[in-house]
Write a protein that holds these residues in place. Structure first.
Motif, PDB file in Angstrom:
ATOM      1  N   VAL A 152      24.029  22.232  43.172  1.00  0.00           N
ATOM      2  CA  VAL A 152      23.589  23.206  42.507  1.00  0.00           C
ATOM      3  C   VAL A 152      24.856  24.382  43.659  1.00  0.00           C
ATOM      4  CG1 VAL A 152      22.888  25.448  41.378  1.00  0.00           C
ATOM      5  CG2 VAL A 152      22.390  23.189  41.119  1.00  0.00           C
ATOM      6  N   ALA A 153      24.773  24.805  44.622  1.00  0.00           N
ATOM      7  CA  ALA A 153      24.918  26.141  45.116  1.00  0.00           C
ATOM      8  C   ALA A 153      27.036  25.677  45.471  1.00  0.00           C
ATOM      9  CB  ALA A 153      24.683  26.122  46.789  1.00  0.00           C
ATOM     10  N   ALA A 154      27.159  23.935  45.937  1.00  0.00           N
ATOM     11  CA  ALA A 154      28.457  23.906  46.009  1.00  0.00           C
ATOM     12  C   ALA A 154      29.045  24.276  45.148  1.00  0.00           C
ATOM     13  CB  ALA A 154      28.448  22.626  46.682  1.00  0.00           C
ATOM     14  N   ALA A 155      28.475  23.929  44.092  1.00  0.00           N
ATOM     15  CA  ALA A 155      28.888  23.716  42.177  1.00  0.00           C
ATOM     16  C   ALA A 155      29.167  25.315  41.952  1.00  0.00           C
ATOM     17  CB  ALA A 155      28.253  23.255  40.919  1.00  0.00           C
ATOM     18  N   LEU A 156      28.208  26.097  42.162  1.00  0.00           N
ATOM     19  CA  LEU A 156      28.329  27.802  41.616  1.00  0.00           C
ATOM     20  C   LEU A 156      29.630  28.366  42.774  1.00  0.00           C
ATOM     21  CD1 LEU A 156      24.538  28.468  40.736  1.00  0.00           C
ATOM     22  CD2 LEU A 156      26.763  28.083  39.230  1.00  0.00           C
ATOM     23  N   CYS A 157      29.027  28.223  43.804  1.00  0.00           N
ATOM     24  CA  CYS A 157      30.274  28.809  44.545  1.00  0.00           C
ATOM     25  C   CYS A 157      32.122  28.122  44.627  1.00  0.00           C
ATOM     26  CB  CYS A 157      30.280  28.774  46.330  1.00  0.00           C
ATOM     27  SG  CYS A 157      31.021  27.123  46.848  1.00  0.00           S
ATOM     28  N   GLY A 158      31.754  26.918  43.885  1.00  0.00           N
ATOM     29  CA  GLY A 158      32.992  26.744  43.322  1.00  0.00           C
ATOM     30  C   GLY A 158      33.931  27.371  42.368  1.00  0.00           C
ATOM     31  N   VAL A 159      32.609  27.707  41.442  1.00  0.00           N
ATOM     32  CA  VAL A 159      33.018  28.622  39.900  1.00  0.00           C
ATOM     33  C   VAL A 159      33.542  30.420  40.823  1.00  0.00           C
ATOM     34  CG1 VAL A 159      31.742  29.088  38.239  1.00  0.00           C
ATOM     35  CG2 VAL A 159      31.499  27.259  38.670  1.00  0.00           C
ATOM     36  N   ALA A 160      32.358  30.631  41.320  1.00  0.00           N
ATOM     37  CA  ALA A 160      32.702  32.065  41.649  1.00  0.00           C
ATOM     38  C   ALA A 160      33.864  32.313  42.205  1.00  0.00           C
ATOM     39  CB  ALA A 160      31.173  32.800  42.867  1.00  0.00           C
ATOM     40  N   ALA A 161      34.099  31.631  43.217  1.00  0.00           N
ATOM     41  CA  ALA A 161      35.830  31.506  44.054  1.00  0.00           C
ATOM     42  C   ALA A 161      36.535  32.167  43.118  1.00  0.00           C
ATOM     43  CB  ALA A 161      35.598  30.606  44.685  1.00  0.00           C
ATOM     44  N   ARG A 162      37.088  30.509  41.666  1.00  0.00           N
ATOM     45  CA  ARG A 162      37.593  30.983  41.039  1.00  0.00           C
ATOM     46  C   ARG A 162      37.248  31.812  39.826  1.00  0.00           C
ATOM     47  NH1 ARG A 162      37.583  27.639  44.771  1.00  0.00           N
ATOM     48  NH2 ARG A 162      38.947  26.157  45.024  1.00  0.00           N
ATOM     49  N   LEU A 163      36.186  31.909  40.101  1.00  0.00           N
ATOM     50  CA  LEU A 163      36.524  33.677  39.138  1.00  0.00           C
ATOM     51  C   LEU A 163      37.136  34.585  38.961  1.00  0.00           C
ATOM     52  CD1 LEU A 163      34.772  34.168  36.082  1.00  0.00           C
ATOM     53  CD2 LEU A 163      32.621  34.803  37.628  1.00  0.00           C
ATOM     54  N   ALA A 164      36.676  34.859  40.419  1.00  0.00           N
ATOM     55  CA  ALA A 164      36.978  36.185  41.334  1.00  0.00           C
ATOM     56  C   ALA A 164      38.288  36.440  40.544  1.00  0.00           C
ATOM     57  CB  ALA A 164      36.725  36.437  42.134  1.00  0.00           C
ATOM     58  N   LEU A 165      39.305  34.975  40.766  1.00  0.00           N
ATOM     59  CA  LEU A 165      40.671  35.384  40.654  1.00  0.00           C
ATOM     60  C   LEU A 165      41.148  35.622  39.042  1.00  0.00           C
ATOM     61  CD1 LEU A 165      41.881  31.613  42.721  1.00  0.00           C
ATOM     62  CD2 LEU A 165      42.076  33.869  42.879  1.00  0.00           C
ATOM     63  N   THR A 166      40.739  35.035  38.150  1.00  0.00           N
ATOM     64  CA  THR A 166      40.591  35.189  36.977  1.00  0.00           C
ATOM     65  C   THR A 166      40.709  36.826  36.597  1.00  0.00           C
ATOM     66  OG1 THR A 166      39.118  33.204  36.469  1.00  0.00           O
ATOM     67  CG2 THR A 166      39.804  34.960  34.485  1.00  0.00           C
ATOM     68  N   LEU A 167      39.777  37.485  37.380  1.00  0.00           N
ATOM     69  CA  LEU A 167      39.502  39.165  36.952  1.00  0.00           C
ATOM     70  C   LEU A 167      40.237  39.868  37.875  1.00  0.00           C
ATOM     71  CD1 LEU A 167      35.429  39.024  37.233  1.00  0.00           C
ATOM     72  CD2 LEU A 167      36.462  39.187  35.618  1.00  0.00           C
ATOM     73  N   ALA A 168      40.671  39.475  38.641  1.00  0.00           N
ATOM     74  CA  ALA A 168      41.860  39.776  39.440  1.00  0.00           C
ATOM     75  C   ALA A 168      43.022  39.261  39.114  1.00  0.00           C
ATOM     76  CB  ALA A 168      42.065  39.347  41.247  1.00  0.00           C
ATOM     77  N   ALA A 169      43.541  38.444  38.038  1.00  0.00           N
ATOM     78  CA  ALA A 169      44.635  38.757  37.524  1.00  0.00           C
ATOM     79  C   ALA A 169      44.179  39.117  35.744  1.00  0.00           C
ATOM     80  CB  ALA A 169      44.927  37.351  37.324  1.00  0.00           C
ATOM     81  N   ARG A 170      43.164  40.416  35.851  1.00  0.00           N
ATOM     82  CA  ARG A 170      43.004  41.046  34.964  1.00  0.00           C
ATOM     83  C   ARG A 170      44.407  42.182  34.357  1.00  0.00           C
ATOM     84  NH1 ARG A 170      40.016  43.094  38.144  1.00  0.00           N
ATOM     85  NH2 ARG A 170      39.422  45.362  38.310  1.00  0.00           N
ATOM     86  N   SER A 171      44.952  42.362  33.483  1.00  0.00           N
ATOM     87  CA  SER A 171      45.836  43.950  32.990  1.00  0.00           C
ATOM     88  C   SER A 171      44.999  45.066  34.391  1.00  0.00           C
ATOM     89  CB  SER A 171      45.168  44.262  31.622  1.00  0.00           C
ATOM     90  OG  SER A 171      45.748  42.994  30.801  1.00  0.00           O
ATOM     91  N   GLY A 172      46.753  45.284  34.302  1.00  0.00           N
ATOM     92  CA  GLY A 172      46.507  46.592  35.349  1.00  0.00           C
ATOM     93  C   GLY A 172      46.277  46.341  36.449  1.00  0.00           C
ATOM     94  N   VAL A 173      45.676  45.422  36.969  1.00  0.00           N
ATOM     95  CA  VAL A 173      46.126  45.012  38.131  1.00  0.00           C
ATOM     96  C   VAL A 173      47.695  44.220  39.053  1.00  0.00           C
ATOM     97  CG1 VAL A 173      45.773  43.798  40.543  1.00  0.00           C
ATOM     98  CG2 VAL A 173      43.900  44.061  38.537  1.00  0.00           C
ATOM     99  N   PRO A 174      48.615  45.353  39.758  1.00  0.00           N
ATOM    100  CA  PRO A 174      50.010  44.867  40.077  1.00  0.00           C
ATOM    101  C   PRO A 174      50.096  44.006  41.648  1.00  0.00           C
ATOM    102  CG  PRO A 174      49.432  47.025  40.736  1.00  0.00           C
ATOM    103  CD  PRO A 174      48.110  46.724  40.431  1.00  0.00           C
ATOM    104  N   PRO A 175      50.913  43.365  40.793  1.00  0.00           N
ATOM    105  CA  PRO A 175      51.821  42.690  41.975  1.00  0.00           C
ATOM    106  C   PRO A 175      52.589  43.361  43.144  1.00  0.00           C
ATOM    107  CG  PRO A 175      52.991  42.299  40.945  1.00  0.00           C
ATOM    108  CD  PRO A 175      51.852  43.309  39.659  1.00  0.00           C
TER     109      PRO A 175
END
Length: 269
Positions: A152-175
Motif C-alpha cells: 500500500v505504501a509503494a502504491a500511495l507514494c506513486g500516487v502522491a508523487a504524480r499528484l504533486a505534478l498535477t498540482l504544480a501544473a495548475r493555473s498561475g504557475v509559470p514556466p
C-alpha cells in the motif's frame, strides 16, 4: 520523457490524456499522439493514475521477493528501483539537477544553466543519497511489519508523487523556460480540477488505509496531504528562485512527495 508526435486523424480524443500521462511520466511503451495544451491538461489530470500503476508494479516486485524468501531490506531496495526504471531515472535526475541549481546560490539564469548540465554536483549527489536511503529505510520498516502495508505504501507514494505534478501544473504557475516539459504543462490545469483530483487521491488513500483500520485510514490520507504540502513548499521556492518550473523541478517535486509520503506512513504505527 517520450518524444512528441503529431496526432493522426484517427486518434481517439478521449485517450490523449492517458497517453500524455503515461508517455511523458513513465517509460512504458505508450505513444504520445498529441503535444498541445489540451493534451497536456488532460495528461496532468491523469498523472496520479500513472503513479498508481508505477507504484503497483513496484509493490508487485517487492512482494514477489518477500514471497521467495528475501528480507524486507532487499524487497525495499527493489521497490525503490522499479519507479527509477519505469521513469528511466528522470525524476531522480531532476531531483539532483534541482538540488545543484538551488544549492549553487546563483541567480536564476545561472542556476538554470547549472541544472541543464549533464554532470551531477555535490548538492545533487548528497540529495540523491539521502532521499534514496530514506525511501528504502521507510519501505523496509513497512515491509517488516507486513507485505500488505509495504505494498500500500509503494502504491500511495506513486500516487502522491504524480499528484504533486498535477498540482504544480495548475493555473498561475509559470514556466522557467520557454521550452521543455515545464513550458508544455505549466498553467494547463484549472485550479478547481487540480483540487478535485487531489480530493479523489486523498479519498483513495484513506480507503486503502481503511483496510488496516481507522487509524491507518487517517495515516494514509495524511501521508498524501503532507507529501503534497512538502512539494508545494519546494514548488514555491523554485518559482521564487528560478522564475517558474522546469522538467527538472517536476522530477524534484515527485521525489520529494514520494519520500515524504513514505516517511509519514512510518510514523505512529
Amino acid at each position: 520523457m517520450s518524444e512528441s508526435e503529431s496526432a493522426p486523424p484517427s486518434a481517439a480524443p478521449g485517450w490523449h490524456g492517458p497517453r500524455f500521462a503515461f508517455g511523458t511520466l513513465t517509460a512504458l511503451p505508450v505513444r504520445v499522439t498529441r503535444w498541445d495544451r489540451d493534451a497536456a491538461r488532460a495528461g496532468m489530470l491523469w498523472a496520479p493514475v500513472a503513479g498508481l500503476v508505477v507504484g503497483l508494479c513496484a509493490a508487485a516486485l517487492g512482494g514477489l521477493l518477500l514471497l521467495l524468501g528475501a528480507g524486507a531490506p532487499l524487497a525495499a531496495v527493489a521497490t525503490v528501483a522499479v519507479p527509477a526504471v519505469l521513469t528511466r531515472g528522470l525524476h531522480l535526475d531532476g531531483l539532483a539537477d534541482t538540488a545543484d541549481g538551488l544549492g549553487s546560490g546563483r541567480p536564476a539564469a545561472d542556476a538554470l544553466r547549472i541544472m541543464r548540465q549533464s554532470d551531477i554536483g555535490p548538492f545533487g549527489v548528497v540529495t540523491l543519497v539521502l532521499v534514496l536511503l530514506a525511501q528504502v529505510a521507510a519501505l523496509s520498516g513497512l515491509y517488516a511489519d507486513s507485505w500488505a502495508r509495504g505494498a500500500v505504501a509503494a502504491a500511495l507514494c506513486g500516487v502522491a508523487a504524480r499528484l504533486a505534478l498535477t498540482l504544480a501544473a495548475r493555473s498561475g504557475v509559470p514556466p522557467a523556460r520557454p521550452e521543455g516539459l515545464g513550458a508544455a504543462v505549466a498553467g494547463t490545469v484549472p485550479r478547481r480540477a487540480a483540487l478535485l483530483v487531489a480530493i479523489g487521491a486523498v479519498g483513495v488513500a484513506a480507503g486503502a488505509g481503511a483496510l488496516f483500520g481507522a487509524s491507518d485510514a487517517v495515516r494514509c490520507a495524511a501521508a498524501v496531504l503532507v507529501a503534497c504540502a512538502a512539494a508545494e513548499l519546494l514548488l514555491r521556492h523554485c518559482v521564487r528562485r528560478l522564475g517558474g518550473i522546469t522538467g527538472d523541478v517536476f522530477g524534484a517535486l515527485a521525489e520529494t512527495a514520494a519520500t515524504v509520503a513514505l516517511i509519514v506512513l512510518t510514523l505512529g504505527g
